[in-house]
Structures are given as C-alpha cells and as structure tokens.
Write an enzyme that holds these catalytic residues in place. Structure first.
Site, PDB file in Angstrom:
ATOM      1  N   GLU A 101      43.553  39.683  35.807  1.00 31.14           N
ATOM      2  CA  GLU A 101      43.583  40.311  37.126  1.00 31.14           C
ATOM      3  C   GLU A 101      43.737  39.240  38.197  1.00 31.14           C
ATOM      4  O   GLU A 101      42.750  38.590  38.576  1.00 31.14           O
ATOM      5  CB  GLU A 101      42.271  41.059  37.384  1.00 31.14           C
ATOM      6  CG  GLU A 101      42.004  42.189  36.424  1.00 31.14           C
ATOM      7  CD  GLU A 101      41.069  43.222  37.025  1.00 31.14           C
ATOM      8  OE1 GLU A 101      41.489  44.372  37.138  1.00 31.14           O
ATOM      9  OE2 GLU A 101      39.951  42.867  37.419  1.00 31.14           O
ATOM     10  N   GLY A 138      41.473  50.012  39.294  1.00 33.85           N
ATOM     11  CA  GLY A 138      40.404  50.304  40.255  1.00 33.85           C
ATOM     12  C   GLY A 138      40.711  51.567  41.024  1.00 33.85           C
ATOM     13  O   GLY A 138      40.474  52.687  40.568  1.00 33.85           O
ATOM     14  N   GLY A 139      41.287  51.410  42.229  1.00 32.71           N
ATOM     15  CA  GLY A 139      41.535  52.519  43.146  1.00 32.71           C
ATOM     16  C   GLY A 139      42.186  53.741  42.493  1.00 32.71           C
ATOM     17  O   GLY A 139      41.730  54.876  42.699  1.00 32.71           O
ATOM     18  N   SER A 183      46.154  46.480  41.576  1.00 41.59           N
ATOM     19  CA  SER A 183      47.086  47.398  42.248  1.00 41.59           C
ATOM     20  C   SER A 183      48.024  48.135  41.290  1.00 41.59           C
ATOM     21  O   SER A 183      49.162  48.439  41.638  1.00 41.59           O
ATOM     22  CB  SER A 183      47.886  46.656  43.331  1.00 41.59           C
ATOM     23  OG  SER A 183      47.002  46.150  44.312  1.00 41.59           O
ATOM     24  N   GLU A 221      35.185  40.213  41.503  1.00 41.39           N
ATOM     25  CA  GLU A 221      34.247  40.576  42.578  1.00 41.39           C
ATOM     26  C   GLU A 221      32.837  40.091  42.247  1.00 41.39           C
ATOM     27  O   GLU A 221      32.087  39.695  43.135  1.00 41.39           O
ATOM     28  CB  GLU A 221      34.290  42.095  42.815  1.00 41.39           C
ATOM     29  CG  GLU A 221      35.581  42.486  43.533  1.00 41.39           C
ATOM     30  CD  GLU A 221      36.063  43.908  43.277  1.00 41.39           C
ATOM     31  OE1 GLU A 221      35.297  44.735  42.759  1.00 41.39           O
ATOM     32  OE2 GLU A 221      37.240  44.175  43.614  1.00 41.39           O
ATOM     33  N   ASN A 277      38.040  51.317  36.454  1.00 38.05           N
ATOM     34  CA  ASN A 277      36.858  50.643  36.990  1.00 38.05           C
ATOM     35  C   ASN A 277      36.525  51.311  38.319  1.00 38.05           C
ATOM     36  O   ASN A 277      37.207  51.082  39.315  1.00 38.05           O
ATOM     37  CB  ASN A 277      37.187  49.152  37.169  1.00 38.05           C
ATOM     38  CG  ASN A 277      36.081  48.392  37.883  1.00 38.05           C
ATOM     39  OD1 ASN A 277      34.971  48.899  38.054  1.00 38.05           O
ATOM     40  ND2 ASN A 277      36.388  47.158  38.293  1.00 38.05           N
ATOM     41  N   TRP A 278      35.495  52.143  38.308  1.00 39.78           N
ATOM     42  CA  TRP A 278      35.157  52.891  39.516  1.00 39.78           C
ATOM     43  C   TRP A 278      34.437  52.027  40.555  1.00 39.78           C
ATOM     44  O   TRP A 278      34.210  52.473  41.674  1.00 39.78           O
ATOM     45  CB  TRP A 278      34.305  54.132  39.158  1.00 39.78           C
ATOM     46  CG  TRP A 278      35.134  55.308  38.733  1.00 39.78           C
ATOM     47  CD1 TRP A 278      36.423  55.277  38.273  1.00 39.78           C
ATOM     48  CD2 TRP A 278      34.746  56.690  38.738  1.00 39.78           C
ATOM     49  NE1 TRP A 278      36.849  56.555  37.993  1.00 39.78           N
ATOM     50  CE2 TRP A 278      35.843  57.447  38.273  1.00 39.78           C
ATOM     51  CE3 TRP A 278      33.569  57.375  39.089  1.00 39.78           C
ATOM     52  CZ2 TRP A 278      35.803  58.838  38.148  1.00 39.78           C
ATOM     53  CZ3 TRP A 278      33.530  58.757  38.962  1.00 39.78           C
ATOM     54  CH2 TRP A 278      34.637  59.475  38.503  1.00 39.78           C
ATOM     55  N   LYS A 279      34.027  50.822  40.166  1.00 36.96           N
ATOM     56  CA  LYS A 279      33.303  49.922  41.084  1.00 36.96           C
ATOM     57  C   LYS A 279      32.122  50.674  41.705  1.00 36.96           C
ATOM     58  O   LYS A 279      31.507  51.491  41.017  1.00 36.96           O
ATOM     59  CB  LYS A 279      34.269  49.342  42.131  1.00 36.96           C
ATOM     60  CG  LYS A 279      35.513  48.732  41.480  1.00 36.96           C
ATOM     61  CD  LYS A 279      36.369  47.947  42.419  1.00 36.96           C
ATOM     62  CE  LYS A 279      37.568  47.398  41.657  1.00 36.96           C
ATOM     63  NZ  LYS A 279      38.412  46.528  42.463  1.00 36.96           N
ATOM     64  N   HIS A 313      34.231  40.201  36.235  1.00 35.03           N
ATOM     65  CA  HIS A 313      35.188  40.691  37.239  1.00 35.03           C
ATOM     66  C   HIS A 313      35.167  39.734  38.439  1.00 35.03           C
ATOM     67  O   HIS A 313      34.114  39.210  38.802  1.00 35.03           O
ATOM     68  CB  HIS A 313      34.807  42.111  37.674  1.00 35.03           C
ATOM     69  CG  HIS A 313      35.869  42.757  38.515  1.00 35.03           C
ATOM     70  ND1 HIS A 313      36.027  42.447  39.841  1.00 35.03           N
ATOM     71  CD2 HIS A 313      36.835  43.649  38.204  1.00 35.03           C
ATOM     72  CE1 HIS A 313      37.066  43.143  40.312  1.00 35.03           C
ATOM     73  NE2 HIS A 313      37.563  43.882  39.340  1.00 35.03           N
ATOM     74  N   GLY A 321      43.226  45.495  44.791  1.00 31.75           N
ATOM     75  CA  GLY A 321      42.978  46.336  45.967  1.00 31.75           C
ATOM     76  C   GLY A 321      43.876  46.023  47.158  1.00 31.75           C
ATOM     77  O   GLY A 321      43.618  46.484  48.267  1.00 31.75           O
TER      78      GLY A 321
END
Ligand code: PGA
Length: 251
Positions: free
Chosen positions: A167, A233-234, A212, A99, A12-14, A97, A173
């Site tokens: 999640e 993500g990251g 994470s 966010e 997930n590149w957000k 998600h 993150g």
C-alpha cells in the site's frame, strides 16, 4: 513465474461503522450466496465493536481485525490480543498498516511481533508495507519496501500462512494510484523477496494491492501479474462498491 491464486478481496473499515451499517454485510452475503460473483475470498475487517456480530452473519464473508497486541493476555488496558480476536470470529488480522505505523509509531520489529502473535493464535496476518511519496520520488520505493519486509515478516512454521499488502502511503485515501508499471515492478519484487525468503512456499503467498482501489480501476489493477487481490478502505464501506470491485475479477 506467475501462479494462479484465489484472489483475496479484503475490506478495511478503519474507524468506521455502527451496528446499522451491518446492513451492507447483509447485501454482500446475499450476493455471495447467490453465487452471482466470481470466485474469490471476501474478507471484511470492521472495527472490533462489530466483529462478533459480523462474523455470525454468513460464512461467505470472512472477518478480520485491524490490529492486535503482541501478548496473549495481561495488564494492557484497552488492548486486544490475537487470541481474543480469534474468539470473536476473526480469521485474519491486518498488521503494520501505514496509519498505525504513523499514528502509533509502530516499528518493523513491533509489526513482526504482532504478525507472530496472529500466527500463534491460528490467524492469518496481512502484513502491510509501502513507501511514502518522497521515497517514491527519490527512487527508493523498492528499497524501502524490502527493508520493511525484512523487518516485519516473521519466520513461518509448518503450514502457517501470511498475506502481504503493498500500500503506497501516498495512494491511501487520496484517489491517486501508481501507474500500472510501477505496481507490476513492485509486486514482482515482493514475489522475488518471498521466494528468496521462503523458497517455493513464497509462490503461494498472496500479495494484495491497496490504495484508492475502486470499481473503476479494479480491473486494470487486479489483472497485473502478482496482484492477488486488494486491500480496500473507502470503497469497502458500501456493499455496491465492493461488489463492483469483486465483479471485475475474471470479467
Ligand atoms: P483506501 O484505503 O482504499 O481508502 O485508499 C486503503 C487502506 O488503507 O487499506
């Protein structure tokens, strides 16, 4: 009962990524084409601006979107429908998600409608659920996740496929991850929920862990029963990190 499912490694590149970052996908494509990696499905959900370019790069990297509107078309300035995302090359859409639930006040009902519109467009929704830290500390994690599943997962018709992503909000993150037993208990509870809702078809639904996930903890997490892949993500922004995660599968 555990069931062998092909793992899904989903990035997930957000809101990250410009055209020059497509070089990361070139590296990923090369590694996957050379079959130096274990058997798994690899998916990247870039920002919509990169979707059609990324989709054309190689068939080994599947592409998806991070959200969609519930309608197929119409007067919704700035929004994008599931059908348009399919047209741009997406095969999956992340919905609900945390966010988006937090920043855009998305409710379970809205997430359910978005998942349904993804299915109607022939796409696989990745439906996200997860508790906050306060809920985890209050021993409410499973109750909260089951409520989110009750509200967010639509009925399925025919051969429609969904993915669930667990999640924990506090692990996203932050570098924090739940302990192995907590992940195990949660994924078993989600599997039980899926079987209660969909019968035997619930056995084949992939349940991803997200929060994470990185090369150093992937082996431990991805071998927990009913963890059928990860939403990352990251560590999905750099091909080497993502390959580091992929290469722990079956290692
Ligand atoms: P993270 O994000 O891997 O950077 O924690 C996961 C996610 O939000 O999907």
């Amino acid at each position: 009962m555990t069931h062998k499912l092909t793992p899904l490694i989903a990035g997930n590149w957000k809101m990250n990524g410009l055209v020059n970052e497509l070089s990361q996908i070139e590296t990923l494509c090369d590694a996957l084409k050379n079959k130096t990696t274990p058997e798994c499905d690899v998916l990247i959900c870039p920002p919509v601006t990169l979707l059609s370019q990324m989709s054309a790069m190689c068939s080994e990297v599947l592409t998806g979107a991070q959200d969609c509107h519930v309608a197929t078309s119409g007067a919704h300035t700035g929004d994008i429908s599931a059908q348009m995302l399919a047209d741009a090359g997406a095969s999956y859409i992340i919905v609900g998600h945390s966010e988006r639930r937090a920043d855009h006040h998305e409710t379970d009902g809205l997430v359910n409608a978005k998942a349904k519109s993804a299915l109607d467009a022939g796409l696989v929704p990745i439906i996200c659920v997860g508790e906050t830290h306060a809920e985890r500390l209050g021993a409410l994690a499973i109750t909260v996740v089951e409520q989110q599943l009750n509200g967010s997962v639509p009925d399925l018709e025919g051969r429609q496929v969904i993915v669930i992503a667990y999640e924990p909000v506090w692990a996203i993150g932050t570098g924090l991850v739940p302990d192995e037993n907590d992940i195990k208990t949660m994924h078993a509870a989600i599997r039980e929920w899926l079987i209660n809702r969909f019968g035997d078809n619930g056995i084949a639904v992939r349940i991803l862990y997200g929060g994470s996930l990185k090369p150093s903890n992937a082996k431990e997490i991805l071998t927990i029963p009913h963890v059928n892949g990860g939403l990352i993500g990251g560590a999905s922004l750099k091909a080497d990190d993502l390959l580091g995660i992929i290469n722990t599968i079956g290692a």
